[in-house]
Design a protein around this motif. Structure first.
Motif, PDB file in Angstrom:
ATOM      1  N   LYS A   1     -27.302   5.520  53.753  1.00 32.43           N
ATOM      2  CA  LYS A   1     -28.028   5.614  52.485  1.00 32.43           C
ATOM      3  C   LYS A   1     -27.084   6.001  51.347  1.00 32.43           C
ATOM      4  CE  LYS A   1     -32.008   7.953  50.448  1.00 32.43           C
ATOM      5  NZ  LYS A   1     -33.046   8.959  50.644  1.00 32.43           N
ATOM      6  N   ALA A   2     -26.171   6.909  51.614  1.00 31.14           N
ATOM      7  CA  ALA A   2     -25.197   7.322  50.595  1.00 31.14           C
ATOM      8  C   ALA A   2     -24.229   6.182  50.285  1.00 31.14           C
ATOM      9  CB  ALA A   2     -24.436   8.559  51.069  1.00 31.14           C
TER      10      ALA A   2
ATOM     11  N   ALA B   1     -24.880   2.949  50.530  1.00 31.00           N
ATOM     12  CA  ALA B   1     -25.614   1.949  49.750  1.00 31.00           C
ATOM     13  C   ALA B   1     -25.780   2.403  48.296  1.00 31.00           C
ATOM     14  CB  ALA B   1     -26.978   1.680  50.387  1.00 31.00           C
ATOM     15  N   GLY B   2     -26.113   3.651  48.104  1.00 31.37           N
ATOM     16  CA  GLY B   2     -26.268   4.177  46.750  1.00 31.37           C
ATOM     17  C   GLY B   2     -24.962   4.139  45.972  1.00 31.37           C
TER      18      GLY B   2
ATOM     19  N   SER C   1     -20.405   5.595  59.556  1.00 27.95           N
ATOM     20  CA  SER C   1     -21.735   5.897  59.038  1.00 27.95           C
ATOM     21  C   SER C   1     -22.449   6.953  59.872  1.00 27.95           C
ATOM     22  CB  SER C   1     -22.585   4.621  59.014  1.00 27.95           C
ATOM     23  OG  SER C   1     -22.030   3.699  58.132  1.00 27.95           O
TER      24      SER C   1
END
Length: 136
Positions: free
Chosen positions: A86-87, A89-90, A132
Motif C-alpha cells: 500500500k505504501a 502504491a501510494g 513488500s
C-alpha cells in the motif's frame, strides 16, 4: 523492557542536539498529518523523526519506535527494509502525479522535467526493489 530500536547516538553539541530534537518534533507532526491528508507522505517523515530522535532524545526515539500505530512501519523498515504494498502504491502514485505537474508547469523547458523524471525514476526503482513483506 528491551527494544530492538536503532542505536541511540546523541549529538555531543547541545545546541545542535536541540535543533535536531526540534526537527524531529516537526517531522513527527508532518508524519501524523500525513495519516489524515492524502497528499502528505507519512513514513518518510516518521523515519526522519526517528533518526532525529536517535541523535537527540532516547526517550522519544523509543516511544516512536515502540508506538503501536506509528512504529509498525518503522520497525518493518529497520528489521527487514520492507515497504508495504500500500505504501509502495501510494508513493509511486504521488511520484507520477508530481512528474505530471512538473511536466505541465515546465512545458516549454525540457531540462527540468528530465532531471525530475530521472530522479523520480531512480527512487521508483529503489522502492520497487525493496521487499513488500518480511521474510517468513
Amino acid at each position: 523492557m528491551p527494544t530492538d530500536a536503532p542505536e541511540h547516538r546523541p549529538i555531543a553539541c547541545r545546541p545542535i542536539r536541540q535543533i535536531t530534537l526540534a526537527a524531529g518534533v516537526v517531522c513527527l507532526g508532518l508524519g501524523i498529518a500525513g495519516l489524515f491528508l492524502p497528499v502528505m507522505p507519512t513514513t518518510i517523515f516518521l523515519l526522519l523523526a526517528l533518526w532525529c530522535f536517535s541523535r537527540s532524545s532516547e526517550r522519544l526515539q523509543r516511544w516512536l519506535y515502540d508506538h503501536p500505530r506509528l512504529g509498525r512501519g518503522l520497525r518493518q523498515w529497520h528489521r527487514h527494509r520492507v515497504i508495504p504494498p500500500k505504501a509502495k502504491a501510494g508513493a509511486l502514485a504521488m511520484m507520477a502525479g508530481s512528474f505530471a505537474v512538473t511536466t505541465y508547469l515546465y512545458a516549454g523547458n525540457w531540462l527540468v522535467p528530465e532531471i525530475v523524471g530521472a530522479l523520480l525514476l531512480a527512487v521508483a526503482i529503489f522502492i520497487l526493489l525493496c521487499p513488500s513483506r518480511a521474510p517468513a
